[in-house]
Design an enzyme around this catalytic site. Sequence first.
Site, mmCIF file in Angstrom:
data_model
loop_
_atom_site.group_PDB
_atom_site.id
_atom_site.type_symbol
_atom_site.label_atom_id
_atom_site.label_comp_id
_atom_site.label_asym_id
_atom_site.label_seq_id
_atom_site.Cartn_x
_atom_site.Cartn_y
_atom_site.Cartn_z
ATOM 1 C CB CYS A 94 -1.012 0.018 1.285
ATOM 2 S SG CYS A 94 -2.295 0.918 0.915
ATOM 3 C CG HIS A 192 -3.191 -3.461 4.245
ATOM 4 N ND1 HIS A 192 -2.047 -3.046 4.837
ATOM 5 C CD2 HIS A 192 -3.848 -2.632 3.680
ATOM 6 C CE1 HIS A 192 -1.793 -1.682 4.080
ATOM 7 N NE2 HIS A 192 -3.017 -1.682 3.597
HETATM 8 N N1 GLN Z 1 -2.070 6.872 1.901
HETATM 9 C C1 GLN Z 1 -2.284 5.954 1.056
HETATM 10 C C2 GLN Z 1 -3.542 5.960 0.200
HETATM 11 O O1 GLN Z 1 -4.495 6.085 1.242
HETATM 12 C C3 GLN Z 1 -1.804 4.543 1.390
HETATM 13 C C4 GLN Z 1 -2.978 4.164 2.333
HETATM 14 C C5 GLN Z 1 -2.473 2.610 3.098
HETATM 15 O O2 GLN Z 1 -1.048 2.277 3.099
HETATM 16 N N2 GLN Z 1 -3.252 1.796 3.603
HETATM 17 O O3 GLN Z 1 -3.821 5.873 -0.984
#
Ligand code: GLN
Length: 239
Positions: A94, A192
């Site tokens: 992510c 995740h």
């Molecule tokens: N900041 C990023 C987004 O919202 C990553 C979010 C995350 O790592 N869960 O796209």
Amino acid sequence: MTDSTVRIGLVLPDILGTYSDSGNATVLRQRLRWRDVPATVLEIGYDEPVPASLDLYLLGGGEDEAQTLAASRLRANPGIQRAAARGAVVFAVCAGLQLLGTEFRTFAGVRHEGLGLLDLTTAPGKRRAVGEIVVRAGAGLGAEPLTGFENHLGVTTIGPGSRPLGEVLSGTGNGDGTDGAVTGRVLATYLHGPVLARNPMLADLLLGWVLGAPPPALPLPEVSALRRERLHAAKRRHR
Ligand code: GLN
């Protein structure tokens, strides 16, 4: 510690690692130990130098602020970039995926430079992607569907220097029907979970890259039960 010890770097767990992404390090270490391969996990905190000597680097998720901090810290301390240039394995989730690209734009509209290990850019989408995601991995990246949980606003566009990890069967991923990105031994995904606990075959793909050959199979019924339950949950949601 012997020379054959596999050294796993858990990168900035103090700011990156939403949804237990740090568990990916535990999974990799344990799967090596079950095969009698010594393994250690080095936690690389925000104030610590990033060694270029490790075998495998892990980056987790985080919100925009943490991601921006991490990107500038890792650009200034290019241990991962040096290690990747000599063939070390990098696995990112992510925010980790987004900061390995060439650039990302935050929700606030600010553009930031990434580490450039993957040919991708990320910009905020219209809606936050939240929920279960299932991905069919691309050629040579595994036969079983990958299951995970996603929560991100970013939409990712892959350039010719990377290929997607796979095709999204349910959920959002990159935003164009694909998920993740791969260039050489640098692999990233929106999943995740921790994703390697849900998908041991993906853990073994990475370990195969580190060890130079696919590791022998392990019979692990408890992991199969977790996979089955999560894949079933994704199907139920999209029926
Ligand atoms: N900041 C990023 C987004 O919202 C990553 C979010 C995350 O790592 N869960 O796209």
